[in-house]
Design an enzyme around this catalytic site. Structure first.
Site, PDB file in Angstrom:
ATOM      1  N   GLU A  34      35.949  -5.709  20.662  1.00  0.00           N
ATOM      2  CA  GLU A  34      35.826  -5.603  19.206  1.00  0.00           C
ATOM      3  C   GLU A  34      34.539  -4.899  18.809  1.00  0.00           C
ATOM      4  O   GLU A  34      33.473  -5.173  19.355  1.00  0.00           O
ATOM      5  CB  GLU A  34      35.864  -6.995  18.577  1.00  0.00           C
ATOM      6  CG  GLU A  34      36.519  -7.022  17.222  1.00  0.00           C
ATOM      7  CD  GLU A  34      37.999  -6.686  17.318  1.00  0.00           C
ATOM      8  OE1 GLU A  34      38.366  -5.520  17.020  1.00  0.00           O
ATOM      9  OE2 GLU A  34      38.786  -7.557  17.693  1.00  0.00           O
ATOM     10  N   HIS A  35      34.674  -3.967  17.873  1.00  0.00           N
ATOM     11  CA  HIS A  35      33.557  -3.177  17.348  1.00  0.00           C
ATOM     12  C   HIS A  35      32.901  -2.305  18.421  1.00  0.00           C
ATOM     13  O   HIS A  35      31.709  -2.017  18.345  1.00  0.00           O
ATOM     14  CB  HIS A  35      32.506  -4.084  16.694  1.00  0.00           C
ATOM     15  CG  HIS A  35      32.950  -4.674  15.393  1.00  0.00           C
ATOM     16  ND1 HIS A  35      32.871  -3.995  14.194  1.00  0.00           N
ATOM     17  CD2 HIS A  35      33.507  -5.875  15.099  1.00  0.00           C
ATOM     18  CE1 HIS A  35      33.339  -4.757  13.223  1.00  0.00           C
ATOM     19  NE2 HIS A  35      33.749  -5.902  13.753  1.00  0.00           N
ATOM     20  N   LEU A 131      45.383  -7.004  11.324  1.00  0.00           N
ATOM     21  CA  LEU A 131      46.425  -6.642  12.278  1.00  0.00           C
ATOM     22  C   LEU A 131      46.813  -5.169  12.175  1.00  0.00           C
ATOM     23  O   LEU A 131      47.853  -4.751  12.650  1.00  0.00           O
ATOM     24  CB  LEU A 131      47.660  -7.529  12.069  1.00  0.00           C
ATOM     25  CG  LEU A 131      47.420  -9.030  12.223  1.00  0.00           C
ATOM     26  CD1 LEU A 131      48.692  -9.811  11.914  1.00  0.00           C
ATOM     27  CD2 LEU A 131      46.910  -9.370  13.624  1.00  0.00           C
ATOM     28  N   SER A 132      45.957  -4.383  11.536  1.00  0.00           N
ATOM     29  CA  SER A 132      46.118  -2.928  11.445  1.00  0.00           C
ATOM     30  C   SER A 132      47.357  -2.498  10.666  1.00  0.00           C
ATOM     31  O   SER A 132      48.035  -1.540  11.030  1.00  0.00           O
ATOM     32  CB  SER A 132      46.126  -2.283  12.841  1.00  0.00           C
ATOM     33  OG  SER A 132      44.857  -2.382  13.421  1.00  0.00           O
ATOM     34  N   ASP A 178      42.791   1.461  16.607  1.00  0.00           N
ATOM     35  CA  ASP A 178      43.947   0.969  15.866  1.00  0.00           C
ATOM     36  C   ASP A 178      45.081   1.978  15.852  1.00  0.00           C
ATOM     37  O   ASP A 178      46.240   1.655  16.146  1.00  0.00           O
ATOM     38  CB  ASP A 178      43.544   0.629  14.429  1.00  0.00           C
ATOM     39  CG  ASP A 178      42.575  -0.531  14.348  1.00  0.00           C
ATOM     40  OD1 ASP A 178      42.325  -1.174  15.386  1.00  0.00           O
ATOM     41  OD2 ASP A 178      42.048  -0.785  13.243  1.00  0.00           O
ATOM     42  N   TYR A 227      31.581  -3.821   7.358  1.00  0.00           N
ATOM     43  CA  TYR A 227      32.064  -3.041   8.505  1.00  0.00           C
ATOM     44  C   TYR A 227      31.259  -1.756   8.685  1.00  0.00           C
ATOM     45  O   TYR A 227      30.740  -1.471   9.773  1.00  0.00           O
ATOM     46  CB  TYR A 227      33.545  -2.708   8.322  1.00  0.00           C
ATOM     47  CG  TYR A 227      34.166  -1.970   9.478  1.00  0.00           C
ATOM     48  CD1 TYR A 227      34.842  -2.654  10.477  1.00  0.00           C
ATOM     49  CD2 TYR A 227      34.084  -0.583   9.584  1.00  0.00           C
ATOM     50  CE1 TYR A 227      35.425  -1.985  11.548  1.00  0.00           C
ATOM     51  CE2 TYR A 227      34.660   0.102  10.642  1.00  0.00           C
ATOM     52  CZ  TYR A 227      35.329  -0.609  11.611  1.00  0.00           C
ATOM     53  OH  TYR A 227      35.888   0.056  12.669  1.00  0.00           O
TER      54      TYR A 227
END
Length: 397
Positions: A34-35, A131-132, A178, A227
Site C-alpha cells: 500500500e502506497h 475497492l477501485s 489500480d 492522499y
C-alpha cells in the site's frame, strides 16, 4: 421491468436493450504493497468478483450519454466540452461522471479519434470504499472507446492512459496499481506487479481460502484527503536522500539495509513515511515468496504487519479500520487482515479459511454493530479475471 434480483449485467442491458457492447471491469483489493506504487515499488493486488457492467451503443452525435442505474442519475457530456467539466446544459458534472469524462479527455488529448455513445452502468462494486470503483469506470470506458474506434493499444498502455486521466483530470496522484489490477486480473491469483519495470506475474492464492471484504461505511474522497500529501512527502524524502546518494531517484532505490543511514536526514513525519514505504516494498517481496511456498500463515502475518505500518507510520488508518483488523485477527478462521486501498476509511481485506467465512462475517458484523452502532457490510469474494468486452449478437429476422 427487471426484477430486483436481476444481476448487474442484466440491469445494464435492460437499461440499453439495443447495446452493441457489454463491458465488465472488476474492483480490486490490494493484499500488500500500500502506497508504494507511486514510489515505483512492487505491489500485490487482486481483481475481485465484484464488478461494474457497462452497456454501450455508439451514436453519431459527439456526446457521451451516460446513465448510472445505481445512482439513478443521467448526464450528457459533449466531447468538445470535456475539458470544462460541465454537462450539455452547463451544469457541473456529478462526481461519478468525471471518470468517463477524464478518459475521453485524455484520449482526445493524445490524438485518438473517439465516438459518442450511449452508456448504462450497473454494478455490485461498492463505490468510495477503497475497492477501485473509479479505476473500474475508467478502464471500462477506455475499452469502450478503444473497441468502438478500433484503436490499437495493449492492456498496459490502456491502464497507463487511465492512470494519466486520474492524475491529470481528477487530480489524484495515484500510481498504476489500480488500473493495472482492473485490466490484468487473473482468476484465483494475486498479481505480483513491479510498477517500475512493468513486469508482472500471477501467483495462486492459498487453497481453501476466500477474500472477505469488510466495508466500514466510512467514506472518503481521495482528492480531498491526505492522499496527495503522502505522495508529496515521499517526493520530499527522495529530494533529501538524493543529496547524499545521487543514485536514489525514488524510494524504491532505498534498501532496508540503507534505511537507517538516511532517516536522520529527514523531518520526523517524512522519516516515518519513508520507513513505511521501504519496509512495505520488502514485505511484498517476502509475502510473494510465502504465496509461492503456499505458506498461508506467513502471508497472513505479513498482512497484519502491513496494517500496523499503515496505522503507525503512514497515518492512513482510522478507528473503524483498526477495530476491524483487531477483531478479525482474533477469529479462528482468519489468517490475515489489513486495510485495503488508500485508507482514511473504506474497507479491510481479510484472508479467511473458506469453511469459516460465513461465521467470520456474522461475528464481525455483530461486533462492529455493537461498537460503532453502524451496520457492517461484508462480501465473500474470490480473485477474478480482469476487464473484458462482449459484442452483443443481434437476431436476424
Amino acid at each position: 421491468m427487471p426484477q430486483p434480483t436481476s444481476s448487474p449485467r442484466e440491469l445494464a442491458l435492460s437499461g440499453l436493450p439495443d447495446a452493441e457492447l457489454i463491458i465488465s471491469a472488476p474492483g480490486r483489493v490490494n493484499l500488500l504493497g500500500e502506497h508504494v506504487d507511486y514510489n515505483m515499488g512492487v505491489v500485490l493486488p487482486a481483481a475481485i468478483d465484484k464488478r461494474l457492467w457497462l452497456a454501450v451503443k455508439p451514436i453519431e452525435e459527439p456526446v457521451l450519454q451516460v446513465t448510472s442505474l445505481d445512482l439513478n442519475e443521467q448526464v450528457n457530456i459533449a466531447l468538445k466540452d470535456v475539458v470544462t467539466r460541465v454537462d450539455e446544459k452547463g451544469n457541473p458534472l456529478p462526481q461519478w461522471s468525471l471518470y468517463p469524462a477524464a478518459v475521453a479527455w485524455v484520449m482526445l488529448s493524445k490524438g485518438y479519434s473517439i465516438q459518442g455513445m450511449q452508456a448504462v452502468i450497473a454494478s455490485d462494486l461498492p463505490m468510495r470504499a477503497g475497492l477501485s470503483s473509479s479505476a473500474a469506470i475508467e478502464v471500462a470506458f477506455a475499452l469502450a472507446f478503444q473497441t468502438i474506434g478500433g484503436i490499437e493499444m495493449n492492456r498496459m498502455q490502456l491502464a497507463q492512459l487511465c492512470q494519466l486521466a486520474e492524475n491529470r483530470y481528477i487530480g489524484v496522484q495515484c500510481g498504476l496499481m489500480d488500473q493495472f489490477a482492473v485490466s490484468h486480473g487473473v482468476a484465483r491469483h494475486a498479481l505480483f506487479f513491479d510498477t517500475r519495470s512493468l513486469e508482472w506475474q500471477p501467483i495462486p492464492l492459498p487453497a481453501d481460502t476466500v477474500l472477505v471484504i469488510a466495508d466500514s461505511g466510512r467514506t472518503r474522497e481521495l482528492a480531498h484527503s491526505a492522499y496527495n500529501q503522502r505522495q508529496q512527502e515521499c517526493q520530499l524524502a527522495v529530494q533529501y536522500i538524493h543529496r547524499k546518494n545521487s543514485n536514489v531517484h525514488s524510494l524504491r532505490d532505498v534498501t532496508k539495509q540503507e534505511l537507517a543511514g538516511f532517516l536522520d536526514l529527514l523531518p520526523e513525519v517524512v522519516a516515518r513515511r519513508t520507513h513505511h514505504v521501504v519496509d512495505e516494498i520488502d514485505r511484498v517481496e517476502r509475502s510473494a515468496l510465502a504465496l509461492v511456498e503456499d505458506d498461508a500463515a506467513a502471508f497472513g502475518a505479513f498482512m497484519l504487519e502491513g496494517h500496523a505500518s499503515l496505522r503507525d507510520l503512514y497515518d492512513v488508518s482510522c478507528d473503524e479500520l483498526d477495530y476491524l483488523v483487531e477483531a478479525a485477527s482474533n477469529h479462528i478462521g482468519c489468517l490475515g487482515a489489513r486495510l485495503t486501498g488508500a485508507g482514511f476509511g473504506g474497507c479491510t481485506i481479510n484472508l479467511v479459511q473458506k469453511q469459516h467465512a460465513q461465521d467470520f462475517c456474522e461475528k464481525l458484523q455483530t461486533a462492529y454493530q455493537e461498537r460503532f452502532l453502524v451496520e457492517l457490510k461484508t462480501y465473500i469474494c474470490h480473485a477474478d479475471r480482469g476487464a473484458f468486452v462482449e459484442r452483443m449478437r443481434k437476431a436476424v429476422l
